[in-house]
Design a protein around this motif. Structure first.
Motif, short mmCIF file in Angstrom:
data_model
loop_
_atom_site.label_atom_id
_atom_site.label_comp_id
_atom_site.label_asym_id
_atom_site.label_seq_id
_atom_site.Cartn_x
_atom_site.Cartn_y
_atom_site.Cartn_z
N TRP A 62 0.86 -1.18 0.00
CA TRP A 62 0.00 0.00 0.00
C TRP A 62 0.90 1.23 0.00
N ARG A 63 0.71 2.09 -0.98
CA ARG A 63 1.59 3.26 -1.10
C ARG A 63 0.81 4.45 -1.65
N GLU A 64 1.33 5.63 -1.36
CA GLU A 64 0.72 6.85 -1.89
C GLU A 64 1.05 6.99 -3.37
N GLY A 65 0.21 7.73 -4.09
CA GLY A 65 0.49 8.00 -5.49
C GLY A 65 1.68 8.92 -5.65
N THR A 66 2.24 8.95 -6.84
CA THR A 66 3.45 9.73 -7.07
C THR A 66 3.24 11.23 -6.87
N THR A 67 2.01 11.70 -7.11
CA THR A 67 1.76 13.14 -6.96
C THR A 67 1.37 13.50 -5.53
N GLY A 68 1.01 12.51 -4.71
CA GLY A 68 0.52 12.79 -3.36
C GLY A 68 -0.91 13.27 -3.30
N ALA A 69 -1.56 13.38 -4.46
CA ALA A 69 -2.93 13.89 -4.48
C ALA A 69 -3.93 12.85 -3.97
N ARG A 70 -5.03 13.35 -3.44
CA ARG A 70 -6.11 12.48 -2.97
C ARG A 70 -7.44 13.05 -3.45
N PHE A 71 -8.46 12.19 -3.53
CA PHE A 71 -9.80 12.66 -3.89
C PHE A 71 -10.81 12.14 -2.88
N SER A 72 -11.94 12.83 -2.80
CA SER A 72 -12.93 12.53 -1.78
C SER A 72 -13.92 11.49 -2.26
N ALA B 19 -14.12 9.37 3.04
CA ALA B 19 -12.68 9.13 3.07
C ALA B 19 -12.02 9.94 1.97
N GLU B 20 -10.71 10.09 2.11
CA GLU B 20 -9.87 10.66 1.07
C GLU B 20 -8.96 9.54 0.56
N VAL B 21 -9.01 9.30 -0.75
CA VAL B 21 -8.32 8.15 -1.35
C VAL B 21 -7.19 8.64 -2.25
N SER B 22 -6.08 7.92 -2.25
CA SER B 22 -4.96 8.26 -3.12
C SER B 22 -5.39 8.32 -4.57
N ASP B 23 -4.94 9.34 -5.27
CA ASP B 23 -5.34 9.59 -6.65
C ASP B 23 -4.22 9.15 -7.58
N ALA B 24 -4.39 8.01 -8.24
CA ALA B 24 -3.34 7.45 -9.07
C ALA B 24 -3.12 8.30 -10.32
N SER B 25 -1.85 8.47 -10.66
CA SER B 25 -1.45 9.18 -11.87
C SER B 25 -1.10 8.18 -12.96
N PRO B 26 -0.88 8.64 -14.19
CA PRO B 26 -0.42 7.72 -15.24
C PRO B 26 0.87 7.00 -14.86
N GLU B 27 1.74 7.68 -14.13
CA GLU B 27 2.98 7.01 -13.68
C GLU B 27 2.67 5.86 -12.73
N ASP B 28 1.68 6.06 -11.87
CA ASP B 28 1.28 4.97 -10.96
C ASP B 28 0.66 3.82 -11.76
N GLY B 29 -0.10 4.15 -12.80
CA GLY B 29 -0.65 3.11 -13.65
C GLY B 29 0.44 2.29 -14.31
N ALA B 30 1.48 2.97 -14.78
CA ALA B 30 2.59 2.26 -15.41
C ALA B 30 3.29 1.36 -14.40
N ALA B 31 3.43 1.84 -13.16
CA ALA B 31 4.06 1.01 -12.12
C ALA B 31 3.21 -0.22 -11.82
N ALA B 32 1.90 -0.05 -11.85
CA ALA B 32 1.02 -1.19 -11.61
C ALA B 32 1.15 -2.23 -12.72
N VAL B 33 1.23 -1.77 -13.98
CA VAL B 33 1.43 -2.71 -15.08
C VAL B 33 2.79 -3.39 -14.94
N ASP B 34 3.82 -2.64 -14.57
CA ASP B 34 5.13 -3.24 -14.34
C ASP B 34 5.03 -4.39 -13.34
N ALA B 35 4.32 -4.14 -12.25
CA ALA B 35 4.18 -5.16 -11.20
C ALA B 35 3.42 -6.38 -11.71
N ALA B 36 2.36 -6.13 -12.48
CA ALA B 36 1.56 -7.24 -13.01
C ALA B 36 2.38 -8.08 -13.99
#
Length: 494
Positions: free
Chosen positions: A28-38, A49-66
């Motif tokens: 579990w990690r914060e998004g690269t931008t640190g942004a959150r949405f409600s 709640a306020e949830v981490s807002d994934a960026s395209p870079e986070d999406g790429a990291a998720a694909v890397d992991a998969a």
């Protein structure tokens, strides 16, 4: 409404324990931008709640992991993959009350219905835990006798799932369970309106022993910005989406760039046919189930009630009495049978469709207006009859608690009206005539049908539609094949 102290305590404990970060490569990690949405509660408008807002870079990291986890998970024995799913099923059952309350809070459905979704969603885990060990193939001699044909099934590869807000647990399990059973890895983007249930389920998968990187979760407030580069990634092998036909068309166009394998569960405009010989009491009960389950916010919801002219008035009177007795309120209240719509936009859509139908000559029998209950998004359960064929409500998916009745003359007319739509997901038929039933099974253009039944979904059955309601099937023995690639090998005779 005053929430009971016990429920208020459960709410606070639950919201403090649900993950609100991204899940990438088992962490579990914060998004690269640190942004959150409600994430808001539709019954009150309050922020849950306020949830981490994934960026395209986070999406790429998720694909890397998969991708990194793909080979190891595909090589995991099917029995072990099935046992992970079975443990997840047991954990869903153990945590059923928490999951149900969480769905009621973030989506609005009554708590009793949320419990039903937990049961339904869990069944996909149990079903596909059993299907994991039943992936077969074929072995035989060529017709010419000059060699042996071996037909095998392999995991299709890394998958990207985009899930909707209306069934936040079941839509996640219905996609993730067959993918894991087949040996695929996953990146999932839950709806921004209801990400908490998916995040809680992801923790259940980790607790069940799922290896790091096999499932990655990237909630975001900007779906297109995150999804487009993931879909364009040449390492991705499968896209599965549940949502509107309009968005589905856009995703299919994007998937064409890499000839990506797709499953699309899109919009619906389900007809509900009531013939003159129907058991009207059963038809009324089925109508309430098919229309008002999930506050009418289901792609399988009956959208057009097409009733034989000889029984239309009797049916309308009976169903109006049932609908007028429904109780609207916060889904956490045990007396509530109709919760809030997902947001104010959904309320406005219902009002627009009702007003248009009435302006064209429809009769409003009950409801037909928004309700002011605190700051929530509520619409009164509504029945319209004498709905003209040119009304917008006949052609658009309502996605709300509005039951619209039109009439038909005979079977030919009923079939023509039922098929007069570009959609073809679900249909419902009430009749006692077996021969008619057999004809309608053949003639009505939908992927699913209920005969004298108002609820048709089942984890053991293939779910999906025809025409512009989508491609592929989820659930049943067919569901796992969406995540398998067929390979043919010829072994020449020596």
């Amino acid at each position: 409404m005053t929430i009971p102290a016990e429920l208020a305590e459960a709410r606070e404990r639950l919201l403090s324990s649900v993950p609100t970060a991204l899940l990438i490569d088992g962490r579990w990690r914060e998004g690269t931008t640190g942004a959150r949405f409600s994430v808001s509660e539709p019954a009150t408008g309050a922020t849950l709640a306020e949830v981490s807002d994934a960026s395209p870079e986070d999406g790429a990291a998720a694909v890397d992991a998969a991708v990194a986890a793909g080979q190891g998970w595909a090589a995991t024995p099917p029995r072990e993959r099935g046992e992970v799913l079975r443990r997840a099923f047991e954990l869903v059952r153990e945590r059923s009350e928490d999951l149900a309350l969480l769905m009621t809070l973030e989506m609005g459905k009554p708590l009793a219905e949320a419990r039903g979704e937990v049961s339904y969603g869990g069944e996909f885990l149990r079903w596909f835990s059993e299907e994991a060990v039943r992936i077969g193939g074929r072995y035989g001699q060529t017709p010419e006798g000059n060699g042996t044909m071996v037909v095998s099934q392999r995991p299709v590869g890394p998958c990207f799932f985009i899930t909707p807000w209306n069934f936040p647990l079941a839509m996640a399990t219905r996609k993730i369970a067959p993918a894991l059973a087949a040996g695929c890895t996953v990146v999932i983007k839950p709806a921004a309106l209801t990400p908490l249930t998916t995040l809680a389920f992801a923790q259940i998968l980790l607790d069940a022993g799922l290896p790091a990187g096999v499932v990655n979760v990237v909630p975001t407030s900007s779906s297109s910005a995150l999804s487009a580069p993931i879909i364009a990634d040449p390492r991705l092998r499968k896209l599965s989406f549940t949502g509107s036909t309009a968005v589905g068309r856009t995703l299919l166009a994007q998937a064409a760039g890499t000839v990506l394998r797709t499953s699309m569960e899109l919009g619906g405009n389900a007809p509900f046919l009531v013939f003159a010989d129907a058991d009207l009491d059963a038809a009324v009960e089925g109508a309430v189930q098919a229309k008002f389950r999930n506050i009418g916010q289901a792609c399988t919801a009956a959208n057009r009630f097409i009733v034989h002219e000889d029984v239309a008035e009797e049916f309308a009177e009976a169903v109006t009495a049932r609908v007028a007795a429904l109780t609207v309120g916060d889904g956490t209240d045990p007396e509530t049978t109709i919760g809030p719509l997902i947001d104010d936009g959904a309320v406005h859509t219902c009002q627009r469709l009702v007003d248009d139908a009435v302006a064209r000559g429809a009769r409003l029998r009950t409801g037909g207006h928004a309700l002011e209950i605190g700051a929530g998004s509520f619409f009164a359960p509504t029945v319209l009859d004498r709905v003209p064929a040119d009304s917008a409500i006949v052609h658009e998916e309502i996605f709300g608690p509005v039951l619209a009745i039109a009439t038909f003359r005979d079977e030919e007319d009923a079939v023509a009206r039922a098929n007069d739509t570009p959609y073809g997901l679900a249909s419902y038929v009430y009749t006692r005539d077996l021969a008619r039933t057999q004809r309608l099974i053949e003639r009505i253009d939908t992927g699913m049908m209920g005969v004298n039944a108002g609820v048709i979904s089942n984890a053991a059955a293939p779910f999906g539609g025809v025409k512009q309601s989508g491609l592929g099937r989820e659930g049943g023995a067919e569901g796992i094949h969406e995540f398998l690639a067929t390979k043919y090998t010829l072994v020449p005779r020596g």
